[in-house]
Design a protein around this motif. Structure first.
Motif, PDB file in Angstrom:
ATOM      1  N   TRP A 128      -1.955 -20.651  14.717  1.00 10.97           N
ATOM      2  CA  TRP A 128      -1.746 -19.977  13.429  1.00 10.97           C
ATOM      3  C   TRP A 128      -0.495 -20.488  12.720  1.00 10.97           C
ATOM      4  CZ3 TRP A 128      -0.293 -14.068  13.999  1.00 10.97           C
ATOM      5  CH2 TRP A 128       0.845 -13.940  14.797  1.00 10.97           C
ATOM      6  N   GLY A 129       0.206 -21.431  13.333  1.00 15.19           N
ATOM      7  CA  GLY A 129       1.322 -22.090  12.676  1.00 15.19           C
ATOM      8  C   GLY A 129       0.902 -23.383  11.998  1.00 15.19           C
ATOM      9  N   LYS A 130      -0.422 -23.584  11.864  1.00 14.46           N
ATOM     10  CA  LYS A 130      -0.962 -24.774  11.211  1.00 14.46           C
ATOM     11  C   LYS A 130      -1.761 -24.366   9.981  1.00 14.46           C
ATOM     12  CE  LYS A 130      -1.514 -26.966  15.772  1.00 14.46           C
ATOM     13  NZ  LYS A 130      -2.477 -27.584  16.720  1.00 14.46           N
ATOM     14  N   ASP A 131      -1.935 -25.301   9.032  1.00 20.75           N
ATOM     15  CA  ASP A 131      -2.754 -25.004   7.861  1.00 20.75           C
ATOM     16  C   ASP A 131      -4.208 -25.359   8.132  1.00 20.75           C
ATOM     17  OD1 ASP A 131      -2.969 -27.782   7.613  1.00 20.75           O
ATOM     18  OD2 ASP A 131      -1.544 -27.920   5.956  1.00 20.75           O
ATOM     19  N   GLU A 132      -5.041 -25.247   7.094  1.00 19.60           N
ATOM     20  CA  GLU A 132      -6.479 -25.469   7.260  1.00 19.60           C
ATOM     21  C   GLU A 132      -6.809 -26.881   7.736  1.00 19.60           C
ATOM     22  OE1 GLU A 132      -5.226 -24.938   3.878  1.00 19.60           O
ATOM     23  OE2 GLU A 132      -4.841 -22.905   4.588  1.00 19.60           O
ATOM     24  N   LYS A 133      -5.939 -27.837   7.437  1.00 22.01           N
ATOM     25  CA  LYS A 133      -6.170 -29.219   7.838  1.00 22.01           C
ATOM     26  C   LYS A 133      -5.607 -29.527   9.226  1.00 22.01           C
ATOM     27  CE  LYS A 133      -6.068 -30.884   3.054  1.00 22.01           C
ATOM     28  NZ  LYS A 133      -5.402 -31.811   2.091  1.00 22.01           N
ATOM     29  N   GLY A 134      -5.015 -28.517   9.864  1.00 25.75           N
ATOM     30  CA  GLY A 134      -4.441 -28.742  11.191  1.00 25.75           C
ATOM     31  C   GLY A 134      -3.011 -29.248  11.164  1.00 25.75           C
ATOM     32  N   GLU A 135      -2.413 -29.331   9.966  1.00 26.32           N
ATOM     33  CA  GLU A 135      -1.028 -29.789   9.870  1.00 26.32           C
ATOM     34  C   GLU A 135      -0.085 -28.677  10.304  1.00 26.32           C
ATOM     35  OE1 GLU A 135       2.267 -31.236   6.548  1.00 26.32           O
ATOM     36  OE2 GLU A 135       0.133 -31.132   6.010  1.00 26.32           O
ATOM     37  N   MET A 189     -12.488 -22.340  17.485  1.00 24.01           N
ATOM     38  CA  MET A 189     -11.103 -22.153  17.046  1.00 24.01           C
ATOM     39  C   MET A 189     -11.073 -21.452  15.683  1.00 24.01           C
ATOM     40  SD  MET A 189      -8.077 -24.984  16.835  1.00 24.01           S
ATOM     41  CE  MET A 189      -8.863 -25.979  15.570  1.00 24.01           C
ATOM     42  N   ALA A 190     -12.044 -21.792  14.809  1.00 26.52           N
ATOM     43  CA  ALA A 190     -12.076 -21.163  13.500  1.00 26.52           C
ATOM     44  C   ALA A 190     -12.294 -19.665  13.616  1.00 26.52           C
ATOM     45  CB  ALA A 190     -13.173 -21.797  12.637  1.00 26.52           C
ATOM     46  N   ASP A 191     -13.240 -19.263  14.522  1.00 22.73           N
ATOM     47  CA  ASP A 191     -13.498 -17.839  14.702  1.00 22.73           C
ATOM     48  C   ASP A 191     -12.245 -17.117  15.168  1.00 22.73           C
ATOM     49  OD1 ASP A 191     -16.872 -18.311  15.985  1.00 22.73           O
ATOM     50  OD2 ASP A 191     -16.106 -18.175  13.943  1.00 22.73           O
ATOM     51  N   LYS A 192     -11.531 -17.759  16.102  1.00 23.03           N
ATOM     52  CA  LYS A 192     -10.299 -17.163  16.606  1.00 23.03           C
ATOM     53  C   LYS A 192      -9.287 -16.989  15.489  1.00 23.03           C
ATOM     54  CE  LYS A 192      -6.531 -18.032  19.875  1.00 23.03           C
ATOM     55  NZ  LYS A 192      -5.991 -18.972  20.864  1.00 23.03           N
ATOM     56  N   ASP A 193      -9.139 -18.003  14.650  1.00 19.07           N
ATOM     57  CA  ASP A 193      -8.181 -17.928  13.554  1.00 19.07           C
ATOM     58  C   ASP A 193      -8.575 -16.846  12.556  1.00 19.07           C
ATOM     59  OD1 ASP A 193      -7.480 -21.498  13.369  1.00 19.07           O
ATOM     60  OD2 ASP A 193      -6.701 -19.928  14.673  1.00 19.07           O
ATOM     61  N   ASN A 194      -9.886 -16.714  12.264  1.00 18.98           N
ATOM     62  CA  ASN A 194     -10.333 -15.704  11.325  1.00 18.98           C
ATOM     63  C   ASN A 194     -10.042 -14.310  11.853  1.00 18.98           C
ATOM     64  OD1 ASN A 194     -11.253 -17.556   9.489  1.00 18.98           O
ATOM     65  ND2 ASN A 194     -13.343 -17.587  10.256  1.00 18.98           N
ATOM     66  N   SER A 195     -10.259 -14.098  13.146  1.00 16.41           N
ATOM     67  CA  SER A 195      -9.990 -12.786  13.715  1.00 16.41           C
ATOM     68  C   SER A 195      -8.509 -12.469  13.648  1.00 16.41           C
ATOM     69  CB  SER A 195     -10.481 -12.714  15.166  1.00 16.41           C
ATOM     70  OG  SER A 195      -9.722 -13.569  15.990  1.00 16.41           O
ATOM     71  N   ASN A 196      -7.672 -13.484  13.836  1.00 17.62           N
ATOM     72  CA  ASN A 196      -6.226 -13.274  13.730  1.00 17.62           C
ATOM     73  C   ASN A 196      -5.857 -12.863  12.316  1.00 17.62           C
ATOM     74  OD1 ASN A 196      -5.601 -13.862  16.369  1.00 17.62           O
ATOM     75  ND2 ASN A 196      -5.267 -16.029  15.989  1.00 17.62           N
ATOM     76  N   THR A 197      -6.454 -13.543  11.332  1.00 21.47           N
ATOM     77  CA  THR A 197      -6.145 -13.239   9.939  1.00 21.47           C
ATOM     78  C   THR A 197      -6.543 -11.811   9.604  1.00 21.47           C
ATOM     79  OG1 THR A 197      -6.481 -15.551   9.332  1.00 21.47           O
ATOM     80  CG2 THR A 197      -6.554 -13.925   7.558  1.00 21.47           C
ATOM     81  N   THR A 198      -7.713 -11.396  10.075  1.00 19.60           N
ATOM     82  CA  THR A 198      -8.173 -10.041   9.812  1.00 19.60           C
ATOM     83  C   THR A 198      -7.245  -9.022  10.451  1.00 19.60           C
ATOM     84  OG1 THR A 198     -10.454 -10.796   9.737  1.00 19.60           O
ATOM     85  CG2 THR A 198     -10.103  -8.448  10.073  1.00 19.60           C
TER      86      THR A 198
END
Length: 285
Positions: A266-273, A1-10
């Motif tokens: 991507w509607g959550k923060d780093e802590k999953g909130e 999931m982290a990899d997916k989020d990083n690719s989205n950010t990029t």
């Protein structure tokens, strides 16, 4: 999931450079160009938004039935998704019984919508057999113009439900007054017309630019309360509001505002909130 989020950010961060040459009303050309190239579509999550589904399930008493009943005459309410992407949310709305319209500026985007509809299969089952499935219509056009309405044979204020997720945040903030005013032109009168917004990204630093541009709840509240008016922002990119100012009679009224139980990652923060918020609006006039 982290990899997916990083690719989205990029992918999302690279959009800023792309849109430097598509300022103001030329934003439509910028989005069409991305679809035509097909190489940077970071907003595509591959599924409808869980926050919208949750709102349709639990907010039915506020939204009412997707069916209008006048005597023996029965007709479906119309739902619009501007900037519908691959159309996941349009298909979801149809599964709840709305005649759902997906609006996009690009022919390539609409072709992707049709492909998704053709292969969707059991992804969007009918939610209520008595209500049945609504019709899906894909239409090309600019949200701010009326030509696509004319193409559909519809007048202004024809939509009983409008859904906004990544459309508000995709626009340069200079277009937000027009965005808010346009909803008053498309949304049916209260209590039949409802605008659902999933507010995103609510916790982004406004100085980081966009798209997506920082879109805290206060931005939706101010622009929709005073549609068409220039809303002041301070030097840090935050809304400057007057809490004592009366809302415009032409504005929309926020009738609900809450944190959904589910949303896209991507509607959550780093802590999953969950940082996304859902709001429901109706016309005041």
């Amino acid at each position: 999931m982290a990899d997916k989020d990083n690719s989205n950010t990029t992918g999302v961060s690279s959009l800023s450079g792309h849109f430097e040459k598509y300022q103001g009303d030329r934003y439509v050309e910028g989005w069409a160009d991305l679809w035509n190239k097909g190489d940077n579509l970071p907003w595509d999550k591959g599924a409808s938004n869980p926050a919208l589904e949750e709102t349709l399930v639990y907010g039915d008493k506020v939204l009412g039935s997707p069916i209008e009943q006048e005597g023996e005459q029965r007709r479906r309410k119309k739902a619009l998704v501007p900037g519908c992407g691959r159309g996941y949310d349009v298909l979801l709305l149809a599964s709840f019984g709305y005649d759902a319209y997906g609006l996009e500026v690009s022919e390539a985007a609409l072709e992707a919508c049709k492909q998704e509809e053709a292969k969707s299969g059991e992804k969007y089952p009918v939610r209520n057999q008595e209500v049945g499935r609504g019709k899906v219509t894909w239409v090309q056009g600019d949200f701010f113009k009326d030509d696509w309405l004319e193409k559909l044979g519809l007048e202004r204020n024809s939509f009983h439900l409008i859904y906004d997720y990544t459309f508000f945040c995709a626009l340069n903030p200079s277009l937000r007054p027009k965005w808010a005013l346009r909803h008053t032109q498309l949304l049916a009168p209260a209590p039949w017309g409802n605008l659902i917004t999933v507010e995103f990204p609510t916790h982004k630093d406004p100085l980081e630019g966009g798209p997506p541009f920082a879109s805290p709840p206060k931005a939706y509240l101010e622009h929709l309360s005073y549609p068409g008016e220039d809303i002041p922002y301070d030097s840090k990119g935050s809304i400057r509001s007057d809490p004592l100012r009366e809302p415009s009679d032409k504005g929309l009224e926020r009738i609900a505002h809450f944190q959904p139980m589910q949303t896209h990652e991507w509607g959550k923060d780093e802590k999953g909130e969950i940082r996304d918020r859902v709001s429901l609006w109706r016309r005041r006039d």
